[in-house]
Structure formats: structure tokens, C-alpha cells
Design a protein around this motif. Structure first.
Motif, mmCIF file in Angstrom:
data_model
loop_
_atom_site.group_PDB
_atom_site.id
_atom_site.type_symbol
_atom_site.label_atom_id
_atom_site.label_comp_id
_atom_site.label_asym_id
_atom_site.label_seq_id
_atom_site.Cartn_x
_atom_site.Cartn_y
_atom_site.Cartn_z
ATOM 1 N N VAL A 260 29.200 24.227 28.157
ATOM 2 C CA VAL A 260 27.825 24.540 28.554
ATOM 3 C C VAL A 260 27.611 24.242 30.037
ATOM 4 O O VAL A 260 28.183 23.301 30.585
ATOM 5 N N VAL A 261 26.814 25.056 30.650
ATOM 6 C CA VAL A 261 26.419 24.853 32.042
ATOM 7 C C VAL A 261 24.908 24.984 32.063
ATOM 8 O O VAL A 261 24.350 25.852 31.391
ATOM 9 N N ARG A 262 24.252 24.093 32.803
ATOM 10 C CA ARG A 262 22.803 24.207 32.893
ATOM 11 C C ARG A 262 22.415 24.838 34.218
ATOM 12 O O ARG A 262 22.877 24.410 35.276
ATOM 13 N N ILE A 263 21.593 25.838 34.138
ATOM 14 C CA ILE A 263 21.134 26.513 35.352
ATOM 15 C C ILE A 263 19.620 26.377 35.425
ATOM 16 O O ILE A 263 18.932 26.573 34.422
ATOM 17 N N SER A 264 19.108 26.016 36.592
ATOM 18 C CA SER A 264 17.652 25.908 36.755
ATOM 19 C C SER A 264 17.225 26.771 37.923
ATOM 20 O O SER A 264 17.918 26.863 38.932
ATOM 21 N N ILE A 265 16.095 27.386 37.736
ATOM 22 C CA ILE A 265 15.472 28.105 38.837
ATOM 23 C C ILE A 265 14.174 27.353 39.101
ATOM 24 O O ILE A 265 13.369 27.139 38.201
ATOM 25 N N VAL A 266 14.025 26.834 40.327
ATOM 26 C CA VAL A 266 12.911 25.908 40.585
ATOM 27 C C VAL A 266 11.853 26.506 41.506
ATOM 28 O O VAL A 266 12.138 27.337 42.359
ATOM 29 N N GLY A 267 10.640 26.033 41.264
ATOM 30 C CA GLY A 267 9.532 26.393 42.136
ATOM 31 C C GLY A 267 9.180 27.862 42.123
ATOM 32 O O GLY A 267 8.824 28.438 43.145
ATOM 33 N N VAL A 268 9.280 28.478 40.946
ATOM 34 C CA VAL A 268 8.905 29.899 40.878
ATOM 35 C C VAL A 268 7.408 30.004 40.555
ATOM 36 O O VAL A 268 6.838 29.093 39.954
ATOM 37 N N PRO A 269 6.772 31.100 40.952
ATOM 38 C CA PRO A 269 5.336 31.232 40.717
ATOM 39 C C PRO A 269 4.987 31.099 39.244
ATOM 40 O O PRO A 269 5.667 31.670 38.388
ATOM 41 N N GLN A 271 3.261 32.347 36.798
ATOM 42 C CA GLN A 271 2.512 33.547 36.405
ATOM 43 C C GLN A 271 3.039 34.095 35.088
ATOM 44 O O GLN A 271 4.198 33.865 34.755
ATOM 45 N N PRO A 272 2.197 34.847 34.385
ATOM 46 C CA PRO A 272 2.667 35.439 33.141
ATOM 47 C C PRO A 272 3.850 36.382 33.399
ATOM 48 O O PRO A 272 3.920 37.011 34.452
ATOM 49 N N GLN A 294 11.078 25.000 29.919
ATOM 50 C CA GLN A 294 10.202 25.388 31.015
ATOM 51 C C GLN A 294 9.269 24.234 31.299
ATOM 52 O O GLN A 294 8.666 23.676 30.387
ATOM 53 N N SER A 295 9.149 23.881 32.562
ATOM 54 C CA SER A 295 8.245 22.776 32.909
ATOM 55 C C SER A 295 6.814 23.288 32.900
ATOM 56 O O SER A 295 6.588 24.483 33.014
ATOM 57 N N ILE A 296 5.854 22.376 32.781
ATOM 58 C CA ILE A 296 4.469 22.835 32.882
ATOM 59 C C ILE A 296 4.197 23.167 34.344
ATOM 60 O O ILE A 296 4.741 22.569 35.262
ATOM 61 N N GLY A 297 3.345 24.160 34.547
ATOM 62 C CA GLY A 297 3.064 24.580 35.917
ATOM 63 C C GLY A 297 2.300 23.509 36.685
ATOM 64 O O GLY A 297 1.396 22.853 36.155
ATOM 65 N N ARG A 298 2.703 23.288 37.916
ATOM 66 C CA ARG A 298 1.974 22.378 38.792
ATOM 67 C C ARG A 298 1.958 22.992 40.188
ATOM 68 O O ARG A 298 2.960 23.537 40.635
ATOM 69 N N ASP A 299 0.844 22.901 40.855
ATOM 70 C CA ASP A 299 0.688 23.502 42.185
ATOM 71 C C ASP A 299 1.095 24.985 42.158
ATOM 72 O O ASP A 299 1.708 25.477 43.100
ATOM 73 N N ASP A 303 9.361 25.291 36.867
ATOM 74 C CA ASP A 303 10.828 25.390 36.835
ATOM 75 C C ASP A 303 11.237 25.899 35.455
ATOM 76 O O ASP A 303 10.623 25.541 34.461
ATOM 77 N N ILE A 304 12.300 26.688 35.447
ATOM 78 C CA ILE A 304 12.841 27.094 34.152
ATOM 79 C C ILE A 304 14.335 26.753 34.149
ATOM 80 O O ILE A 304 15.051 27.074 35.097
ATOM 81 N N SER A 305 14.745 26.052 33.111
ATOM 82 C CA SER A 305 16.165 25.707 32.976
ATOM 83 C C SER A 305 16.690 26.296 31.687
ATOM 84 O O SER A 305 15.953 26.408 30.703
ATOM 85 N N PHE A 306 17.955 26.632 31.699
ATOM 86 C CA PHE A 306 18.568 27.136 30.467
ATOM 87 C C PHE A 306 20.059 26.856 30.526
ATOM 88 O O PHE A 306 20.601 26.537 31.590
ATOM 89 N N THR A 307 20.710 26.962 29.386
ATOM 90 C CA THR A 307 22.154 26.748 29.379
ATOM 91 C C THR A 307 22.869 28.032 28.972
ATOM 92 O O THR A 307 22.346 28.828 28.191
ATOM 93 N N VAL A 308 24.050 28.195 29.535
ATOM 94 C CA VAL A 308 24.922 29.322 29.172
ATOM 95 C C VAL A 308 26.340 28.769 29.026
ATOM 96 O O VAL A 308 26.600 27.626 29.390
ATOM 97 N N SER A 309 27.240 29.565 28.506
ATOM 98 C CA SER A 309 28.612 29.083 28.425
ATOM 99 C C SER A 309 29.264 29.211 29.804
ATOM 100 O O SER A 309 28.792 29.958 30.657
#
Ligand code: ASP
Ligand code: MG
Length: 401
Positions: A260-269, A271-272, A294-299, A303-309
Motif C-alpha cells: 500500500v502507498v498513501r497519496i494525499s492531495i492537500v489544500g484543494v478548494p 467545493q462540491p 477526507q479532512s473537514i474543510g477549513r479556510d 485534504d484528501i488521502s487515499f491508498t493504492v497498491s
């Protein structure tokens, strides 16, 4: 007359001595009055060695040619095993995947079985031949060779058992069954007599490493009587079936998966539609995503994190970088030093104390949980790779498995 499908993995046929051992298992089954179809894997590390050979020549070899190469491994074991059985004086015939009627789609390297034309095997069984079939391989509709993905011989065996309506499908390996945890590093791990398809499915896909998970899916779908046992001991194995005797066991086993590898994309808008953008891209490229957080939105950002192989890491990272640039995120993080540890049990969905007991065990062992995911019959946590062994042992002890 009963029909038994027996599958022998690479370690069970790794050399001449082991091949004769397997030949004895098959002929004993045959002599008891059963028809026997045996499915074999390539000997020992043959498949890995073939991959290494290909890499020396062309690291970017086409998947089609890789399949032509890799199918030779199983062809070696099937013929050698047939020769051993011949020598012991039994009627036997070996068949490649296509001779045995395996037709698949064209996804080289990860082909799916579409159908099995069983006429040839049926014909050989009517003649009371022992039939040896090369696992892991098929042909597509253009008559090109395909392979079913690493470990795919289990799936070949179960598929055959399903279409032939076999009375039993025995998967012989180098362990004598399914354990409550990997016995190589959990000393107190215990062999289970029986387990349900669903539990086995979770354990297989969670990296318990005993059975190819597609084989278990198929066994469940077609209600194949499965048994996992050792080719080296005469011990009874583990039976896998729909319902098992109620052992009153909430948690069946602990599995871990280091792929498993964890990938995060941080500080994205915030929005729906954002998660949709990310996961639809990944799905379009056939990247399997496992745990999502998914983290709760702030400011106004999240952030959204997920795992893939691991094999999907590069692709997933480049897709995320592209999304990050396009939508104005703050960047991508990628952590490879992680491990997924899970508990599995059909009885735990109705018992509220299970999760807290698992987390307590981890807390007492001073192990930090990075992500959590739950389903009806499992709870998984992501921990640091360095903590993985300790985590499995702590949880295994806590549940008294
Ligand atoms: N020989 C193939 C592999 O090593 C298939 C199998 O073992 O089931 O992946
Ligand atoms: Mg193998």
C-alpha cells in the motif's frame, strides 16, 4: 464417481522429489475411485526468473510477449508431473490452458476467464485419464496466449471446479491451511478448521497470501467446496464454505498488507464535486483505490488521502499532480512506508466493542493509527511499516486468537 480438482502451487512442484510427492497425492486420490483434474503452477521461482530474463532483453516488452513467455512456466510443470504419473503406471494426460478450453478476455497479464469449453477434459475423464492442466493461462478470441495475473492458478483451479461441478477443490500449498495471522511472524497463530467465503475473501485481499482473491470470489459465486491444505503434511486443512459452525468467534484473523502507498492531495478548494474529480480520474485509468480519508474543510480548503497498491503509485501520483495544478491545490504527498493491518470476522458487525478493542491494543503498543476504514466484516488501520509486525501481534494477542 466423484470429481476432485487439485491445485498445486510452485513450491509443491519445485523439484523432482516434490513432483513425485504430488504425483502420489494425485494417484492416491485417483485410486480411491475419484476422477482427478490437477492444476499446476510454474515450479518454484520460475515465473519470477522468466520476468527477470525478459527484463534483461527488453524492460518494456509488450504484455502480449510477456504472456507468451510466462505461460511456458506452467507448461514445464504440467508435462513433468504427467511424466511422473506415467512412470507410476497411471493413465494421464497434460493439457495447456487452451487445450483445456480456457478462453479469456484480452487483458494480457491480468486476463479474466470468459468461459471454459470443457469437452476435452470431459472426454479425457470418460477415458479415466488423470488430467493435468496448466494453471494461470488461457487464450483470447484471437487465439493469443493470456495470463490471469500473478497467483492466478488458484483461479484456474476454482474455475475448473465450477464448470466441471467438481465435488471438491483442494488447493495444496506450503502452509497447511488458513491461520488467524501469518504464522511466520505471529507465533501464537492458529490454524482454522473452517472459514466462510466472505471472511476468506477479506483475508485473501488483505494480504493473508494464501489464496488468490479472485479464486475465492469465484468459489463463493459458484458455491465451490474449497479446501486449503499442505502438499507436504497429511494434516487436515481449512475448509472454505458458505456457512461454518458457529464458533462464537467475533474476530477470525488478523491480516496485513504491505502493498500500500498513501497519496494525499492537500489544500484543494472545499467545493462540491472535488472527490468525484479525483476518483473518476483514477477509475478511468483503472487505479484501484482502497482506503479514502477526507479532512473537514477549513479556510475553504481540504485534504484528501487515499491508498493504492505500489504498482499504481506512479500513475496515481501523476494524475494527482495534474489535478493539483489544474485546480490549484497545495501539492501532493506520497508515503510508501506504511502497512495496512486488518481484523476480519463475520460476527463482528453486530458487536460494538470490537473496534475499540483493536484501537486499545494499538494504543497500548504505542502505535499510531494513520487512517481507519471499516466494512461489515473488517476493520483496517494504516500504520507505519516499521510498526506493522508489532501491530499484528498486539491485535492477535488482544483478541486471544
Ligand atoms: N506461476 C504464476 C505466478 O507465479 C501463477 C501461480 O503461481 O499461480 O504468479
Ligand atoms: Mg507461482
Amino acid at each position: 464417481m466423484n470429481l476432485v480438482v487439485q491445485k498445486f502451487g510452485g513450491t509443491s512442484v519445485k523439484d523432482a522429489e516434490r513432483i513425485f510427492n504430488v504425483a502420489r497425492i494425485i494417484t492416491e486420490t485417483y485410486q480411491k475411485g475419484n476422477n482427478v483434474v490437477a492444476v499446476v503452477s510454474a515450479q518454484g521461482d520460475t515465473t519470477d526468473d522468466l520476468i527477470a530474463k525478459a527484463e534483461e532483453i527488453n524492460p518494456n516488452a509488450s504484455k502480449r510477449e510477456m504472456d507468451v513467455l510466462l505461460t511456458t512456466g506452467e507448461q514445464i510443470s504440467m508435462s513433468l508431473l504427467a511424466m511422473a504419473i506415467e512412470k507410476m503406471g497411471f493413465p494421464v494426460i497434460s493439457l495447456t490452458g487452451w487445450q483445456a478450453g480456457f478462453l479469456s478476455d484480452s487483458t494480457h497479464g491480468a486476463a479474466r476467464i470468459r468461459r471454459i469449453n470443457k469437452e476435452r477434459i470431459d472426454h479425457e475423464l470418460t477415458k479415466r485419464n488423470i488430467v493435468i492442466v496448466a494453471g494461470f493461462q488461457a487464450i483470447n478470441r484471437y487465439d493469443d496466449l493470456t495470463t490471469l495475473g500473478r497467483g492466478g492458478s488458484d483461479t484456474s483451479a476454482v474455475a475448473l471446479a465450477a464448470v466441471l461441478h467438481a465435488d471438491l477443490c483442494q488447493i495444496f500449498t506450503d502452509v497447511d491451511g488458513v491461520y488467524t495471522a501469518d504464522p511466520r511472524f505471529v507465533k501464537t497463530a492458529r490454524k482454522m478448521d473452517e472459514i466462510t467465503y466472505d471472511e476468506m475473501l477479506e483475508l485473501a485481499s488483505l494480504g493473508a497470501g494464501v489464496l488468490h482473491n479472485r479464486s475465492v470470489e469465484m468459489a463463493k459465486k459458484y458455491n465451490v467446496n474449497l479446501e486449503v491444505l499442505s502438499s507436504l503434511t497429511k494434516n487436515p486443512g481449512t475448509k472454505i464454505k458458505e456457512v461454518v459452525k458457529l464458533e462464537k468467534m467475533l474476530v477470525r484473523g488478523v491480516a496485513r498488507d504491505n502493498d500500500v502507498v498513501r497519496i494525499s492531495i492537500v489544500g484543494v478548494p472545499d467545493q462540491p464535486g472535488f472527490a468525484f474529480k479525483i476518483f473518476s480520474q483514477l477509475a478511468a485509468k483503472k487505479v484501484n483505490v482502497d482506503i479514502i480519508l477526507q479532512s473537514i474543510g477549513r479556510d475553504g480548503t481540504k485534504d484528501i488521502s487515499f491508498t493504492v497498491s505500489r504498482s499504481h503509485k506512479d500513475l496515481a501520483v501523476s494524475l494527482m499532480e495534474e489535478i493539483n495544478d489544474r485546480l490549484g491545490g497545495k501539492g501532493i504527498l506520497c508515503d510508501e512506508n506504511i502497512s495496512k493491518v486488518s481484523i476480519v470476522g463475520a460476527g463482528m458487525q453486530t458487536n460494538p466493542g470490537v473496534a475499540s478493542k483493536m484501537f486499545e491494543a494499538l494504543a497500548e503498543a504505542n502505535i499510531n493509527i494513520q487512517m481507519i476504514s471499516t466494512s461489515e466484516i473488517k476493520i483496517s488501520v494504516l500504520v507505519a511499516l516499521a510498526d506493522s509486525d508489532k501491530a499484528v501481534n498486539a491485535i492477535h494477542d488482544a483478541f486471544d486468537l
